[in-house]
Design an enzyme around this catalytic site. Structure first.
Site, PDB file in Angstrom:
ATOM      1  N   HIS A 267       0.834  -1.215   0.000  1.00 47.95           N
ATOM      2  CA  HIS A 267       0.000   0.000   0.000  1.00 47.95           C
ATOM      3  C   HIS A 267       0.871   1.268   0.000  1.00 47.95           C
ATOM      4  CE1 HIS A 267      -3.377  -2.657   1.281  1.00 47.95           C
ATOM      5  NE2 HIS A 267      -2.419  -3.232   1.991  1.00 47.95           N
TER       6      HIS A 267
ATOM      7  N   SER B 237      14.898  20.110 -18.282  1.00 50.77           N
ATOM      8  CA  SER B 237      13.759  21.000 -18.465  1.00 50.77           C
ATOM      9  C   SER B 237      14.219  22.217 -19.257  1.00 50.77           C
ATOM     10  CB  SER B 237      13.239  21.425 -17.094  1.00 50.77           C
ATOM     11  OG  SER B 237      12.519  22.642 -17.205  1.00 50.77           O
TER      12      SER B 237
ATOM     13  N   LYS C  17      16.620  20.511 -13.269  1.00 53.64           N
ATOM     14  CA  LYS C  17      15.860  19.276 -13.452  1.00 53.64           C
ATOM     15  C   LYS C  17      16.626  18.175 -14.179  1.00 53.64           C
ATOM     16  CE  LYS C  17      11.836  18.750 -12.345  1.00 53.64           C
ATOM     17  NZ  LYS C  17      10.807  18.676 -13.195  1.00 53.64           N
TER      18      LYS C  17
ATOM     19  N   GLU D 136       9.061   7.279 -17.976  1.00 51.49           N
ATOM     20  CA  GLU D 136       7.697   7.790 -18.183  1.00 51.49           C
ATOM     21  C   GLU D 136       7.155   7.386 -19.547  1.00 51.49           C
ATOM     22  OE1 GLU D 136       7.297  11.964 -16.011  1.00 51.49           O
ATOM     23  OE2 GLU D 136       9.208  11.748 -17.037  1.00 51.49           O
TER      24      GLU D 136
END
Ligand code: ARG
Length: 475
Positions: free
Chosen positions: A164, A285, A291, A298
């Site tokens: 969880h 970025s 970044k 992804e």
């Protein structure tokens, strides 16, 4: 009224040309040209099988085989010719017949004796799926190896195991990596299943009813590398289960990749900082100079949608089709080709991304040291002292609450305090309250104890070798 042109595969009973939009709409050459090598292989096998039944003379077989070879060679090197010559082809079957007639004159029309595109397309497509499954298996093997190597490198690094998404029990990072390997091994089994499902030759099924010339179906199957022939001609032209099985295998891979990707994305976040993203598999970025984004993972996660979409698309196409060949079945190929290409492309990324990722062992270790992860060990300790588990669970709960009330770390409470909660606590309790003891206790096969994991690593090495030789071994 437009006159009929006579280079179609059909048309004798037609008076007028098809509507131009409809004609373009129904053609499949733009995508089924990908099946050309298989079509030619099937044509070669068919040409040979026509001789023993007296349709072809030995010379005609020779001429046809030579012409087929020439077409295959030209198609390999001369894409412009395939484009221009194929411009008028309805599908890959028509393309080869037209090219044969160019080479051989009317002899080129003889090859299609006793056969139908319905069985041809099913046979070509099965051969494609068999090769495609082997290709994906090879790509999966390198990901499995990358996971295995990282498991070996990080064999004894502990981490906070979660359920969880909450801290649960300590596990080894290697155990976590091997968990992913298991899911990809199941994908290998699914790929093998898809290839087995495609492994039956429909040739000789005709359009739906079979072959009237006594063609030797087994000889054709053998020549094409199938281990058997399909059992029922009507089923053979209707069946696309092998395509569904393959898409299901691809969907499994995409889903497992997505889960691996999700884990890495989370691990790369500043909140976790379990991994250091490799520059080679990250992007920056355009606005925020600091970044480093896990775009590789992804995108891998993002691809899952279209792979699953291909499976759902074919299931939807097949639902409600009557038995036998229906033209709807032409819709089976584009999405499967695309799903195959996407998975093949996707699989070029994760093995490198896994191998070049650095795990932050210090961070993983410090999170694994969270005392909360040892609560189950405390309950197990009381069980060993003869207390029924439910009561032990309850007592440890009380212990945690008491420590919280006192503002203390529960693993550091003095024995006297522990005795207040249960007299079963003794001085040896301290021994179970550490990560190493918790890990070592899980020494069942398949558990996260260092010994079990080392055994799992050597088992996996063996299983990988076995799997690689069964299907997808590089010839
Ligand atoms: N192009 C068709 C397909 O992909 C095969 C041709 C069968 N066409 C036909 N009218 N029977 O399924």
């Amino acid at each position: 009224m437009t006159e009929r042109k006579d280079d179609r595969l059909w048309g004798g009973r037609f008076e007028r040309e098809p509507n131009a939009h409809f004609d373009a709409f129904q053609r499949s050459f733009a995508f089924d040209r990908r099946l050309l090598p298989y079509e030619i292989a099937v044509d070669r096998a068919w040409a040979k099988a026509l001789e023993p039944i007296g349709i072809f003379s030995a010379t005609e077989v020779k001429q046809t085989l030579a012409a087929l070879d020439k077409i295959a060679d030209r198609a390999k090197t001369d894409t412009a010719w395939v484009d221009s010559f194929g411009a008028n082809a309805e599908d890959v079957h028509h393309f080869v017949e037209k090219a044969l007639v160019e080479e051989l004159g009317p002899l080129g029309w003889k090859l299609h004796t006793g056969r139908s595109r319905n069985e041809l397309v099913a046979t070509d497509f099965r051969l494609f799926v068999i090769d495609a499954a082997a290709e994906i298996h090879r790509a999966l093997s390198s990901l499995l190896n990358a996971l295995l190597q990282q498991a070996k490198t990080n064999v004894s690094v502990p981490m906070a195991g979660m359920t969880h998404m909450q801290h649960a029990q300590p596990i080894l990072l290697s155990h976590f990596l091997l968990a992913h390997a298991e899911s990809f091994l199941r994908d290998v089994t699914r790929l093998q299943h898809a290839a087995a499902s495609a492994d039956a030759c429909p040739m000789g099924s005709g359009a739906l009813a079979g072959n009237s010339f006594g063609i030797d179906r087994n000889a054709i199957a053998r020549e094409l590398g199938f281990s058997k022939i399909t059992a029922n001609s009507l089923d053979a032209v209707s069946d696309r289960d092998f395509a569904l099985d393959y898409l299901f295998a691809l969907t499994g891979i995409a889903t497992h990749l997505s889960r691996l990707a999700e884990d890495f994305v989370i691990f790369a976040s500043q909140e976790f900082a379990y991994v250091i993203l490799p520059d080679e598999y990250s992007t920056g970025s355009s606005l925020m100079p600091q970044k480093k984004n896990p775009d590789s993972w992804e995108l891998i996660r993002g691809k899952t949608g279209r792979i699953t979409g291909a499976l759902l698309g074919l299931l939807t196409t097949l639902k409600g089709l009557p038995t036998s060949y229906q033209r709807d079945l032409q819709e089976d190929k584009e999405a499967l080709f695309a799903a195959h290409d996407q998975v093949a492309d996707t699989l070029l990324v994760p093995s490198g991304a896994v191998s070049t990722t650095k795990f932050n062992a210090e961070k993983l270790r410090s999170k694994a040291a969270n005392p909360a992860l040892l609560a189950t060990e405390a309950a197990d300790y009381l069980v060993r002292k003869g207390i029924p588990f439910r009561q032990a669970h309850d007592l440890v709960g009380k212990l945690l609450k008491e420590a919280e009330r006192l503002g203390r770390v529960w693993t550091e409470l003095p024995l006297a305090e522990l005795k207040n909660i249960s007299p079963a606590f003794e001085s040896d309790f301290a021994k179970v309250l550490n990560v190493d003891a918790a890990l070592a206790a899980k020494k069942v096969p398949g558990g996260t104890a260092p010994d079990s994991v080392r055994k799992a690593i050597s088992d996996l090495e063996e299983r990988l070798n076995i799997k690689t030789t069964k299907l997808g071994a590089t010839p």
